[in-house]
Enzyme design. Structure first.
Site, short mmCIF file in Angstrom:
data_model
loop_
_atom_site.label_atom_id
_atom_site.label_comp_id
_atom_site.label_asym_id
_atom_site.label_seq_id
_atom_site.Cartn_x
_atom_site.Cartn_y
_atom_site.Cartn_z
N SER A 1 -4.07 135.20 -63.80
CA SER A 1 -4.45 133.90 -63.26
C SER A 1 -5.35 133.14 -64.22
O SER A 1 -6.13 133.73 -64.96
CB SER A 1 -5.16 134.05 -61.91
OG SER A 1 -5.53 132.77 -61.45
N LYS B 1 -2.58 139.49 -56.55
CA LYS B 1 -2.39 138.16 -57.16
C LYS B 1 -1.79 137.19 -56.15
O LYS B 1 -2.18 136.02 -56.09
CB LYS B 1 -1.49 138.27 -58.40
CG LYS B 1 -1.05 136.93 -58.99
CD LYS B 1 -2.20 136.19 -59.62
CE LYS B 1 -2.03 134.76 -60.02
NZ LYS B 1 -0.81 134.18 -60.42
N HIS C 1 -4.51 136.16 -53.87
CA HIS C 1 -5.34 135.22 -54.63
C HIS C 1 -4.75 133.80 -54.54
O HIS C 1 -5.44 132.83 -54.25
CB HIS C 1 -5.45 135.67 -56.09
CG HIS C 1 -5.87 134.58 -57.04
ND1 HIS C 1 -5.01 133.60 -57.48
CD2 HIS C 1 -7.07 134.29 -57.61
CE1 HIS C 1 -5.65 132.75 -58.26
NE2 HIS C 1 -6.91 133.16 -58.36
N ASN C 2 -3.44 133.70 -54.79
CA ASN C 2 -2.80 132.38 -54.76
C ASN C 2 -2.82 131.78 -53.36
O ASN C 2 -2.99 130.57 -53.20
CB ASN C 2 -1.36 132.48 -55.27
CG ASN C 2 -1.30 132.63 -56.77
OD1 ASN C 2 -2.26 133.07 -57.39
ND2 ASN C 2 -0.18 132.29 -57.36
N GLU D 1 -6.13 130.40 -52.82
CA GLU D 1 -6.21 129.14 -53.58
C GLU D 1 -5.63 127.99 -52.74
O GLU D 1 -6.22 126.91 -52.67
CB GLU D 1 -5.43 129.34 -54.88
CG GLU D 1 -5.33 128.13 -55.77
CD GLU D 1 -4.42 128.41 -56.98
OE1 GLU D 1 -4.30 129.57 -57.42
OE2 GLU D 1 -3.81 127.45 -57.47
P1 NBP Z 1 8.33 130.26 -67.23
O1 NBP Z 1 8.09 130.81 -65.87
O2 NBP Z 1 8.74 128.84 -67.38
O3 NBP Z 1 9.42 131.19 -67.96
C1 NBP Z 1 9.85 130.90 -69.26
C2 NBP Z 1 10.27 132.17 -69.96
O4 NBP Z 1 11.25 132.88 -69.18
C3 NBP Z 1 10.91 131.88 -71.31
O5 NBP Z 1 10.56 132.89 -72.20
C4 NBP Z 1 12.41 131.93 -70.95
O6 NBP Z 1 13.21 132.22 -72.07
C5 NBP Z 1 12.41 133.08 -69.99
N1 NBP Z 1 13.62 133.16 -69.17
C6 NBP Z 1 14.10 132.30 -68.23
BR1 NBP Z 1 13.34 130.70 -67.77
N2 NBP Z 1 15.24 132.71 -67.67
C7 NBP Z 1 15.52 133.87 -68.27
C8 NBP Z 1 16.57 134.80 -68.12
N3 NBP Z 1 17.54 134.62 -67.24
N4 NBP Z 1 16.55 135.91 -68.91
C9 NBP Z 1 15.57 136.10 -69.78
N5 NBP Z 1 14.51 135.26 -69.97
C10 NBP Z 1 14.51 134.16 -69.23
O7 NBP Z 1 7.07 130.51 -68.17
P2 NBP Z 1 5.48 130.41 -67.89
O8 NBP Z 1 5.12 129.15 -67.18
O9 NBP Z 1 4.84 130.71 -69.19
O10 NBP Z 1 5.21 131.62 -66.88
C11 NBP Z 1 5.51 132.97 -67.18
C12 NBP Z 1 5.22 133.81 -65.96
O11 NBP Z 1 3.82 133.72 -65.65
C13 NBP Z 1 5.96 133.35 -64.69
O12 NBP Z 1 6.27 134.46 -63.90
C14 NBP Z 1 4.94 132.49 -63.98
O13 NBP Z 1 5.15 132.42 -62.58
C15 NBP Z 1 3.64 133.23 -64.31
N6 NBP Z 1 2.43 132.41 -64.30
C16 NBP Z 1 2.45 131.13 -64.77
C17 NBP Z 1 1.27 130.38 -64.76
C18 NBP Z 1 1.25 128.98 -65.33
O14 NBP Z 1 0.19 128.32 -65.23
N7 NBP Z 1 2.34 128.49 -65.95
C19 NBP Z 1 0.09 130.94 -64.27
C20 NBP Z 1 0.09 132.25 -63.82
C21 NBP Z 1 1.27 132.97 -63.83
P3 NBP Z 1 13.91 131.02 -72.91
O15 NBP Z 1 12.85 130.46 -73.81
O16 NBP Z 1 15.00 131.70 -73.64
O17 NBP Z 1 14.39 130.00 -71.91
#
Ligand code: NBP
Length: 379
Positions: free
Chosen positions: A131, A185, A188-189, A192
């Site tokens: 988080s 987690k 936590h959300n 939030e």
């Molecule tokens: P995303 O949730 O947008 O995921 C993007 C990543 O997933 C890229 O590496 C993409 O590869 C890969 N991907 C996808 Br989309 N579909 C796929 C598939 N079918 N097979 C393999 N890889 C695949 O990224 P993020 O926002 O950085 O979040 C990452 C994780 O962390 C998520 O679970 C999210 O819920 C969690 N999270 C996010 C935040 C936030 O603030 N963003 C906070 C806390 C937790 P590609 O580049 O080849 O498309």
């Protein structure tokens, strides 16, 4: 033959993955980066990671060959299908004692399933709540790891180094068995969601009952942030209220009052029903978001029901103090309900949860970070 020099591999070069890799690099760990779309690895190395010790991999095999043993592979990809696909591909490439860490917002039941499925292989699985968004990932997130306890000593030095710290204490500790980290987690959300709803209701009362101006409301939140309500969400509420658009007018009234949701608040509500725990405040917060999304119906309804027409004539200062106390009391109730849910889930799933540590993990780095969580640990 490839050199085995990386301390950990991280798959997923979107916003969270890139920032967490840079954070690990800043703390002296050698990270091997990989991504489904492999071209993003080179782009990352040539730009954000330029001048660092970060290395890249051109395939999963290449990545595994570059890792020190026991190999640690962290996933920060879209929850669900993408996690399943990567785990299935990784298992034949790894060996007994290696560790897979899923740092995404996966459902805790998925993590339970993987922990069980990997048991016969001797590969350890960790489901870790992360988080703090982009900024937290880069400079110190709150980390909530759970899964196979034997894996914890191997990843502890990395995660406790890169996480947020409060009074030198890391906002990362072992949460419990199988899906416990992702469950914590999720709660936590949910909390939030509840905190945000409480702030919205306080804002609504200030604006529509007291008829306060926006700068005065910002001032009240600023004051509240100096006392027992001191928290990230109260702080950014003040900043949001103060924020002006390019035309010099406040931005807030221009924003459509309809909220979306990504799912973890809803999952908390579903878990509350499944475990039979009255997590009423978070449930109401999820429903309030659903209601906010019914914009057209609300616009029609407000023509029939005009809302507050009451002219406040009392002591505004005294009223605001009651409002502050009401917000604080509601927050205490919401956190107590969240912990009740944790307690029941721990009982059913046989998790040994350390509730004090969970409160400490939430004191820094994460979105619900707040001063009052320190008191939950003490008492
Ligand atoms: P995303 O949730 O947008 O995921 C993007 C990543 O997933 C890229 O590496 C993409 O590869 C890969 N991907 C996808 Br989309 N579909 C796929 C598939 N079918 N097979 C393999 N890889 C695949 O990224 P993020 O926002 O950085 O979040 C990452 C994780 O962390 C998520 O679970 C999210 O819920 C969690 N999270 C996010 C935040 C936030 O603030 N963003 C906070 C806390 C937790 P590609 O580049 O080849 O498309």
């Amino acid at each position: 033959m490839a050199e085995s020099k990386a301390d950990i591999a991280l798959i997923g070069l979107a916003v969270m993955g890139q920032n967490l890799i840079l954070n690990m690099d800043s703390h002296g760990f050698v990270v091997c980066a990989f991504n489904r779309t492999v071209s993003k690895v080179n782009e990352f190395l040539a730009n954000e990671a330029k001048g660092t010790k970060i290395i890249g991999a051109k395939s999963l095999e290449d990545m595994v060959a570059k890792l020190k043993k026991p190999r640690k592979v962290m996933l920060l990809v879209k929850a669900g299908f993408a996690v399943d696909e990567f785990v299935k591909k990784l298992v034949p490439l790894l060996e007994k004692g290696d560790i897979i860490i899923d740092g995404g917002n996966s459902q805790y039941t998925d993590t339970q399933r993987w922990c069980k499925e990997l048991e016969p292989t001797g590969i350890y699985y960790i489901g870790m709540g992360v988080s703090g968004g982009e900024d937290g990932a880069r400079y110190g997130p709150s980390l909530m790891p759970g899964g196979h306890p034997a894996a914890w000593p191997h990843v502890k030095p990395i995660f406790q180094a890169i996480c947020a710290k409060v009074n030198n204490e890391p906002c990362c500790d072992w949460v419990g068995e199988d899906g416990a980290g992702h469950f914590v987690k999720m709660v936590h959300n949910g909390i939030e969601y509840g905190d945000m709803q409480l702030i919205c209701e306080a804002y609504h009362i200030m604006k529509d009952v007291l008829g306060m101006q926006q700068e005065d409301m910002a001032q009240v939140f600023d004051e509240w942030n100096k006392g027992e309500l001191d928290s990230f969400l109260i702080e950014i509420t003040r900043d949001i209220l103060n924020f002006k658009d390019a035309d010099g007018k406040y931005l807030l009234p221009k924003i459509r009052d309809a909220a979306g949701q990504k799912g973890t608040g809803k999952w908390t509500g579903i878990s509350a029903l499944e475990y039979g725990v009255p997590v009423t405040l978070i449930g109401e917060a999820v429903f309030a978001r659903c209601l906010s999304a019914l914009k057209e119906e609300r616009v029609k309804a407000c023509k029939v029901l005009p809302g507050c027409t009451y002219n406040f004539t009392g002591d505004e200062k005294e009223f605001l103090e009651h409002l502050r106390k009401a917000l604080y009391a509601s927050k205490v109730i919401s956190y107590a309900q969240g912990f009740m849910l944790l307690r029941e889930a721990a009982k059913v799933n046989k998790w040994n949860l350390n509730y004090g540590s969970i409160a400490l993990m939430w004191r820094g780095g994460c979105i619900i970070r707040s001063v009052f969580l320190g008191n939950i640990k003490v008492k």
